[in-house]
Design a protein around this motif. Sequence first.
Motif, PDB file in Angstrom:
ATOM      1  N   SER A   1       0.816  -1.224   0.000  1.00 41.42           N
ATOM      2  CA  SER A   1       0.000   0.000   0.000  1.00 41.42           C
ATOM      3  C   SER A   1       0.844   1.265   0.000  1.00 41.42           C
ATOM      4  O   SER A   1       0.344   2.352  -0.278  1.00 41.42           O
ATOM      5  N   GLY A   2       2.134   1.133   0.350  1.00 40.34           N
ATOM      6  CA  GLY A   2       2.997   2.310   0.438  1.00 40.34           C
ATOM      7  C   GLY A   2       2.990   2.966   1.806  1.00 40.34           C
ATOM      8  O   GLY A   2       3.641   3.991   2.012  1.00 40.34           O
ATOM      9  N   GLU A   3       2.259   2.381   2.754  1.00 39.00           N
ATOM     10  CA  GLU A   3       2.216   2.944   4.103  1.00 39.00           C
ATOM     11  C   GLU A   3       3.624   3.040   4.689  1.00 39.00           C
ATOM     12  O   GLU A   3       4.401   2.102   4.632  1.00 39.00           O
ATOM     13  N   GLY A   4       3.947   4.200   5.248  1.00 41.90           N
ATOM     14  CA  GLY A   4       5.244   4.425   5.870  1.00 41.90           C
ATOM     15  C   GLY A   4       6.265   5.073   4.960  1.00 41.90           C
ATOM     16  O   GLY A   4       7.250   5.642   5.438  1.00 41.90           O
ATOM     17  N   SER A   5       6.048   5.023   3.650  1.00 45.79           N
ATOM     18  CA  SER A   5       7.064   5.526   2.715  1.00 45.79           C
ATOM     19  C   SER A   5       7.227   7.041   2.792  1.00 45.79           C
ATOM     20  O   SER A   5       8.346   7.565   2.695  1.00 45.79           O
ATOM     21  N   LYS A   6       6.120   7.765   2.980  1.00 43.75           N
ATOM     22  CA  LYS A   6       6.217   9.228   3.070  1.00 43.75           C
ATOM     23  C   LYS A   6       7.020   9.639   4.303  1.00 43.75           C
ATOM     24  O   LYS A   6       7.821  10.581   4.259  1.00 43.75           O
ATOM     25  N   GLU A   7       6.795   8.934   5.406  1.00 44.38           N
ATOM     26  CA  GLU A   7       7.514   9.247   6.641  1.00 44.38           C
ATOM     27  C   GLU A   7       9.005   8.997   6.480  1.00 44.38           C
ATOM     28  O   GLU A   7       9.836   9.794   6.938  1.00 44.38           O
ATOM     29  N   ILE A   8       9.362   7.911   5.809  1.00 45.50           N
ATOM     30  CA  ILE A   8      10.774   7.611   5.573  1.00 45.50           C
ATOM     31  C   ILE A   8      11.393   8.655   4.659  1.00 45.50           C
ATOM     32  O   ILE A   8      12.502   9.143   4.897  1.00 45.50           O
ATOM     33  N   LYS A   9      10.679   9.031   3.612  1.00 43.65           N
ATOM     34  CA  LYS A   9      11.201  10.026   2.667  1.00 43.65           C
ATOM     35  C   LYS A   9      11.495  11.343   3.378  1.00 43.65           C
ATOM     36  O   LYS A   9      12.507  12.000   3.101  1.00 43.65           O
ATOM     37  N   GLU A  10      10.640  11.714   4.295  1.00 46.23           N
ATOM     38  CA  GLU A  10      10.851  12.949   5.046  1.00 46.23           C
ATOM     39  C   GLU A  10      12.110  12.860   5.907  1.00 46.23           C
ATOM     40  O   GLU A  10      12.872  13.827   6.024  1.00 46.23           O
ATOM     41  N   LEU A  11      12.359  11.696   6.494  1.00 47.29           N
ATOM     42  CA  LEU A  11      13.537  11.510   7.342  1.00 47.29           C
ATOM     43  C   LEU A  11      14.835  11.453   6.545  1.00 47.29           C
ATOM     44  O   LEU A  11      15.921  11.677   7.088  1.00 47.29           O
ATOM     45  N   LEU A  12      14.751  11.161   5.253  1.00 49.72           N
ATOM     46  CA  LEU A  12      15.935  11.111   4.392  1.00 49.72           C
ATOM     47  C   LEU A  12      16.384  12.505   3.954  1.00 49.72           C
ATOM     48  O   LEU A  12      17.558  12.708   3.636  1.00 49.72           O
TER      49      LEU A  12
END
Length: 297
Positions: free
Chosen positions: A144-155
């Motif tokens: 579903s892509g859940e969590g990917s936005k949060e990781i991208k922000e941390l990168l």
Amino acid sequence: MIFIKGKIVKGIGGFYYVDCENGIYECKARGSFRKQGITPLVGDNVEITVNSGDHENTIDVIFERKNSLIRPPLANLDRLFIVSSLVDPKINTLIIDKLIAIAEYKEIEPIIVITKIDLDNTFEQFKSIYSGAGFKVIGCDNQSGEGSKEIKELLRGKICAFTGNTGVGKSSLLNAVFPELKLATGETSKKLGRGRHTTRHCELFKTDGGYIADTPGFSSLDFERCEKILKDDLPYCFREFVPYLDSCRFNTNCAHINDKGCAVCEAVKNGKITVSRHESYVAMYNEVKDIKEWQKK
């Protein structure tokens, strides 16, 4: 000739590729570094001389590193994303805790990423262990892509690396974060210039104002073998132990295992430190208790 500053993003065959404001330059390191026993590392911040004509560009200055790793050979890492799956393979808290301890020892911020949360209902249980100890925990469903936005922000704006055992979903995770990479799961990225059976070298690739380290062979096993923490330093690599370390009855000699008057053990008993984290500490302590400083060399 001109003098400019930049960051080493790749090193192979004695050549180093330095990312500067106006492009990437191929350089050789000055011989003086070899005489001093210094090897430039991917992630190093450097000053280079850009020469004209047939003269090679040179790395002249390597600025002070805030940290460095042996394998993968990287410098100045900001965040380490420790990726583990709930199932297939099953989550292993000892491996996670070893990787966290090494990151803490190297002053790298550990981020716990738990994948395949759609396949098992124990995510909240493991999240509570690590968030309770003071770590950022992200649950990911790569379908579903859940969590990917949060990781991208941390990168963003950081130098980051991902580690975890085979099968935990690192490639799927990076695909969810950066779909343009189109990584083949189970294979090394063709987008990063290398297939499965070619040269193993580190490389940084730029994204969102930061860099992600492409680290072939960066398994948790290699990391553990190359980065040993001695027993006297180990308690300080468990951040939830730190408030109790000066309160042990015999704090200069306390191993924090089952010692009389140990404040850490009392905190475990009272539920302030989780049992699994303390068990990992005991296992790690027993692995290194007889290792001396000179044996790490």
